[in-house]
Design a protein around this motif. Structure first.
Motif, PDB file in Angstrom:
ATOM      1  N   ARG A 164      36.754  46.330  41.594  1.00 10.88           N
ATOM      2  CA  ARG A 164      35.703  47.350  41.519  1.00 10.88           C
ATOM      3  C   ARG A 164      36.131  48.678  42.131  1.00 10.88           C
ATOM      4  O   ARG A 164      35.591  49.719  41.794  1.00 10.88           O
ATOM      5  CB  ARG A 164      34.451  46.829  42.249  1.00 10.88           C
TER       6      ARG A 164
ATOM      7  N   VAL B 108      32.133  39.561  35.145  1.00  9.68           N
ATOM      8  CA  VAL B 108      31.854  38.710  36.333  1.00  9.68           C
ATOM      9  C   VAL B 108      32.098  37.277  35.884  1.00  9.68           C
ATOM     10  O   VAL B 108      31.363  36.762  35.023  1.00  9.68           O
ATOM     11  CB  VAL B 108      30.421  38.891  36.834  1.00  9.68           C
TER      12      VAL B 108
ATOM     13  N   ALA C 196      36.967  34.921  43.303  1.00 10.05           N
ATOM     14  CA  ALA C 196      36.646  36.208  43.908  1.00 10.05           C
ATOM     15  C   ALA C 196      37.758  36.613  44.840  1.00 10.05           C
ATOM     16  O   ALA C 196      38.456  35.776  45.425  1.00 10.05           O
ATOM     17  CB  ALA C 196      35.324  36.114  44.657  1.00 10.05           C
TER      18      ALA C 196
ATOM     19  N   ASP D   5      34.610  39.740  40.287  1.00 12.11           N
ATOM     20  CA  ASP D   5      33.767  40.875  39.844  1.00 12.11           C
ATOM     21  C   ASP D   5      34.663  42.101  39.761  1.00 12.11           C
ATOM     22  O   ASP D   5      35.078  42.630  40.802  1.00 12.11           O
ATOM     23  CB  ASP D   5      32.625  41.074  40.836  1.00 12.11           C
TER      24      ASP D   5
END
Length: 600
Positions: free
Chosen positions: A90, A144, A58, A150
């Protein structure tokens, strides 16, 4: 017709070319779309596989830099997938790319493939890449990873492979299209020729018919619509030919009627030009149709009364009638009728003028009047003499027997003359009306003239006149012997009457061949050395009651009808009579008759 064939061939080729081109473009588009769609599905499956295999960490919160692992991983995956790999967080920030520096790349959140991507369906788009300078296929999907990343992974692939395949397809398809076009050209030409050749034949036949060749026909053809058109043209030509034949027959009949009419016809149209002149009108007016037809009627100005009548008819446009005297060059009396010409719709088309030469009719009427007057006069003279001498005798004024006897002799002579006059009148009437029947038979000419001489022997001896016969002994002629004797008794008798005492009369007969009549003929000549006939009287010598010396004719007991009867009897025998004379020298009457008469 060949330009039409060329145009038709060109149109067919254009249609084939447009159709083939449209088919090629459609196939190229289908090929490209199908290939791109296959790539999209393939790349979508690759993303699904990568999502299961990736263990990306992440992103640290609040950190502006991106871990190098994303760039390394992007390059590694690019080698495995043979495509460009891009990682996007994102917020749309590029955090790793297999070909470019992520820090130099724009935010990708509004890119179509990112915006339209779903967890169950990757997003895709095709656009020009400013970075790489060529069309690219982009496929992106949200992922993911097990390591906690993500964001989005995007695979992109150059469409150069698709374009190369499409170009090879165009080369193959183009070659096939050229071959197909050439085949289509040959087929189109043959098809156009097959369509235009019968049409050319039909048009050629129609042109020949339009040029008055009514024997032209299309003939048997194929059984389609063109064949039916050819059959219709032939049927039309048959009908037209039949109608033209009828029209020509009617024209010929009408022309024969016009040419053989006893009256003349002149047609003047509404423009006051002469439209028609028949043969009799030409003869009566001394004009030629080829010089006056189509020209104004005023060119007949030498016939002043005629042009004035025509002018009045054209102005009034009603039926008219008049009698005019024309000089062409001799005097002619004609009746003239003017009739307006109209057709079914009652429209006026000019005037028709009809001529009738009544000169002969008027002359015959004058002759009839003169004949009646002469007959009345000739009958009145002996009747008056008979009546006068008879009244004298009845009154008892004559006591001398010798005087009374002379009176009775005068009455007898006048009665005999009256009887002969009436007989001659009746005889002439029968001859002119052709109510007498000639009885043809062989006649021995010498015997005939011997009997004529015997009849006139007493009168000739009384005046000591010699009658000589110069007649072949073996000559025969076919004729009515009684009428032939009547002819020569009149002619020889006239010679005796008008020849002084001691004169002579010679009767000469000779045969000759006449080329005009194409038969053998006989000439009878009655030659005397009498007082002769003045030249001014020769043309009228055969008229009824015409006398050169009226006083001497009456004293000789003549009726004035003898020579007229002779002329008619000669003509009934298909002969001719003529006279030559000189005052104080004598006269020669010549009669020519055929040896053989025609069968009735």
């Amino acid at each position: 017709m060949k330009p039409f064939r060329s145009r038709l061939t060109l149109i067919l080729l254009l249609l084939v070319g447009v159709s083939v081109l449209a088919a090629g473009l459609t196939m190229a588009k289908v090929f490209r779309d199908s290939h791109i769609h296959s790539l999209e599905e393939y790349m979508g499956r690759e993303i699904s596989l990568l999502e299961d295999l990736l263990e990306l960490p992440a992103l640290p919160e609040g950190s502006a830099s991106t871990p190098a692992i994303f760039e390394d991983e992007a390059r590694r995956l690019a080698q495995l997938t043979d495509s460009r790999v891009t990682f996007v967080d994102r917020e749309g920030r590029v955090i790793g790319d297999s070909q470019s520096d992520p820090s130099s790349m724009d935010n990708h959140l509004d890119r179509e493939e990112i915006r339209t991507s779903r967890p169950d369906r990757p997003g895709h788009s095709v656009r020009y890449s400013d970075t790489l300078g060529r069309d690219m296929l982009y496929v992106a999907a949200p992922i993911v990873s097990d390591g906690g990343f993500d964001g989005y992974i995007r695979l992109s692939m150059s469409l150069a492979i698709v374009e190369e395949g499409l170009q090879r397809g165009w080369i193959i398809m183009g070659s096939a299209l050229v071959v197909l076009f050439l085949i289509a050209a040959a087929v189109s030409y043959r098809l156009a020729k097959g369509l235009t050749r019968p049409i050319e034949h039909i048009m050629d036949t129609a042109n020949r018919i339009s040029k008055l060749d009514y024997d032209a026909r299309v003939g048997p053809m194929r059984r389609d619509e063109i064949g039916q058109l050819g059959a219709s043209i032939d049927n039309m030509a048959d009908s037209l030919q039949a109608q033209m034949l009828t029209i020509r027959d009617n024209e010929s009949l009408l022309q024969n009627v016009l040419d053989n009419m006893t009256g003349g016809i002149i047609m003047v149209d509404e423009q006051e030009n002469i439209g028609l002149v028949n043969r009799q009108a030409q003869r009566m007016l001394g004009i030629r149709s080829d010089r006056v037809v189509g020209r104004p009627y005023v060119e007949l100005k030498r016939f002043y009364e005629l042009t004035r009548f025509i002018e009045e008819g054209l102005q009034r446009k009603v039926r008219m009638h008049d009698e005019l005297t024309l000089f062409v060059p001799e005097e002619r009396l004609i009746t003239l009728d003017g009739v307006p010409m109209t057709v079914r719709d009652k429209s006026y088309h000019g005037m028709l003028f009809l001529f009738q030469d009544i000169s002969d009719i008027r002359r015959l009427e004058r002759m009839r009047s003169e004949f009646v007057a002469n007959v009345s006069h000739e009958l009145k003279t002996p009747v008056a003499a008979v009546q006068g001498f008879a009244e004298t005798l009845l009154a008892g004024g004559v006591k001398d027997e010798e005087t009374a006897r002379s009176f009775l002799k005068i009455i007898y002579d006048e009665g005999d003359r009256l009887n002969r006059l009436i007989g001659d009148i009746l005889d002439l009437s029968k001859i002119e009306s052709r109510r007498i029947q000639l009885d043809y038979a062989p006649v021995h000419v010498l015997t005939l003239f011997e009997s004529v001489s015997k009849v006139l022997e007493g009168a000739a001896e009384h005046k000591r006149i010699e009658i000589r016969l110069n007649v072949p002994e073996e000559l025969f002629i076919e004729a009515d012997e009684d009428r032939l004797r009547q002819i020569f008794i009149n002619l020889v008798g006239n010679g005796v009457s008008y020849t002084p005492e001691g004169g002579r009369i010679v009767i000469k007969v000779e045969e000759f061949a006449d080329g005009e009549y194409e038969d053998e003929r006989v000439r009878f000549s009655i030659v005397d050395n009498g007082i002769g006939i003045p030249k001014k009287d020769l043309p009228r010598i055969f008229e009824r009651f015409y006398r050169v010396d009226k006083a001497r004719s009456r004293s000789s007991g003549g009726t004035g009808l003898g020579l007229s009867i002779v002329k008619h009897l000669v003509e009934l025998h298909r002969g001719s009579i003529s006279v030559e004379s000189e005052l104080g020298v004598g006269s020669t009457f010549s009669v020519e008759l055929p040896v053989l008469q025609e069968n009735p």
